[in-house]
Design a protein around this motif. Sequence first.
Motif, short mmCIF file in Angstrom:
data_model
loop_
_atom_site.label_atom_id
_atom_site.label_comp_id
_atom_site.label_asym_id
_atom_site.label_seq_id
_atom_site.Cartn_x
_atom_site.Cartn_y
_atom_site.Cartn_z
N TRP A 31 13.51 -19.32 10.95
CA TRP A 31 13.12 -21.00 11.18
C TRP A 31 12.42 -21.62 9.26
O TRP A 31 12.74 -22.45 9.17
CB TRP A 31 11.87 -20.63 12.13
N VAL A 32 11.66 -21.03 8.64
CA VAL A 32 11.33 -21.53 7.75
C VAL A 32 12.58 -21.92 6.60
O VAL A 32 12.63 -22.93 5.83
CB VAL A 32 10.50 -20.78 7.24
N GLY A 33 13.44 -20.97 6.43
CA GLY A 33 14.84 -20.70 5.68
C GLY A 33 15.15 -21.38 6.18
O GLY A 33 15.85 -22.40 5.08
N ALA A 34 16.01 -22.41 6.92
CA ALA A 34 16.42 -23.39 7.61
C ALA A 34 15.77 -25.00 7.51
O ALA A 34 16.70 -25.38 7.37
CB ALA A 34 16.63 -23.39 9.35
N LEU A 35 14.78 -24.65 7.05
CA LEU A 35 13.64 -25.85 6.86
C LEU A 35 14.01 -26.12 5.40
O LEU A 35 14.43 -26.91 4.56
CB LEU A 35 12.16 -25.91 7.19
N THR A 36 13.97 -25.22 4.79
CA THR A 36 14.10 -25.41 3.06
C THR A 36 15.75 -25.00 2.89
O THR A 36 15.40 -25.93 1.55
CB THR A 36 13.84 -24.14 2.44
N GLN A 77 10.82 -29.33 -0.14
CA GLN A 77 10.38 -30.68 -1.03
C GLN A 77 11.22 -31.19 -1.00
O GLN A 77 11.26 -32.85 -0.94
CB GLN A 77 11.04 -29.91 -2.65
N ARG A 78 12.33 -31.50 0.13
CA ARG A 78 12.72 -32.44 0.25
C ARG A 78 12.45 -33.58 1.70
O ARG A 78 12.97 -34.60 2.08
CB ARG A 78 14.79 -31.80 0.63
#
Length: 326
Positions: free
Chosen positions: A256-261, A292-293
């Motif tokens: 889930w954090v990977g999807a966000l980043t 960062q995006r």
Amino acid sequence: MREWWVQVGLLCIPLIAVYLHIPPPQLSPTLQNWHAAGSFFTFKGHSIFYRESFGAVGSSDMVLLLHGFPTSSYDWYKIWEPLSQRFNRIITLDFLGFGFSDKPRPHRYSIFEQANIVEALLSHLGLANQRLNLLSHDYGDTVALELLYRSDRNKTGHLTINSLCLSNGGIFPETHYPRLIQKVLKDSGFLSPLLTRLTNFMLFSRSISEVFGPYTQPTEAEVWDMWTGIRFNDGNLVMDSILQYINQRLKHRQRWVGALTSTLVPLHMVYGPLDPVNPHPQFISLYRSQVQRSTVSILDEHISHYPQLEDPTGFLNAYLSFFNSF
């Protein structure tokens, strides 16, 4: 002569029995109106409440609102009408186990299933191939991240996300501090069913007040509406099962954090900085370094965990400013 504690125990038995059979509170007029304005669809035998409104003429933009724990879609009522002035279609739902939706037990509640329900709702509405803007809060943030993970991998049958705005969700396990009552219900094993039955309005009121700012406290009527939504269909009895989402966030952090980043979808975070669940500056510093995006809107220093209820104008302005920027 019997010990005094035995006599007290015998006296408490009928009192507890009476308490456990206290009927759920009646719906307030505002909750009745919210319920009456909604509809239901069936997902794997379960009835799911949803609401949609058609708003701005000439706009094709649609927004899907995903609520948090332990409340319901009613969390969005303060910004519902203002959103209709900008969007052509506004959609929300009560996740399984919440609000007016079914609350099966025993049941293994999961973020994955809630994402499946969202996809099923959009299919039911004929919107499976439409580009949608997601606006989420708390528990809904994690459901949104699962939907984002699926969308970015172009899996057949999954929705296409046009933008995503998160708000005050525990998306990072390392900066998430559940309330005491949540930890107790989540980790008490065989005692959890008893504890969920003993949870009452007084305990709930105290707990929910702790996640609102000191100058933005909900009224007693608003707290009663939240509690009524929980008690509807005996939802208090499934809270321990739903709370396993905290463990799911830890287990599936990389997903889930990977999807966000990694996503290229426009991202934004609206954040109430007084939030004790996702505290400032620890949470927002990690968010900015990891994502960062994304752009970020930090609301007034007195706003806490429920920014859309505590500062609906500020929340709405922050969201629309983001939406109009891309």
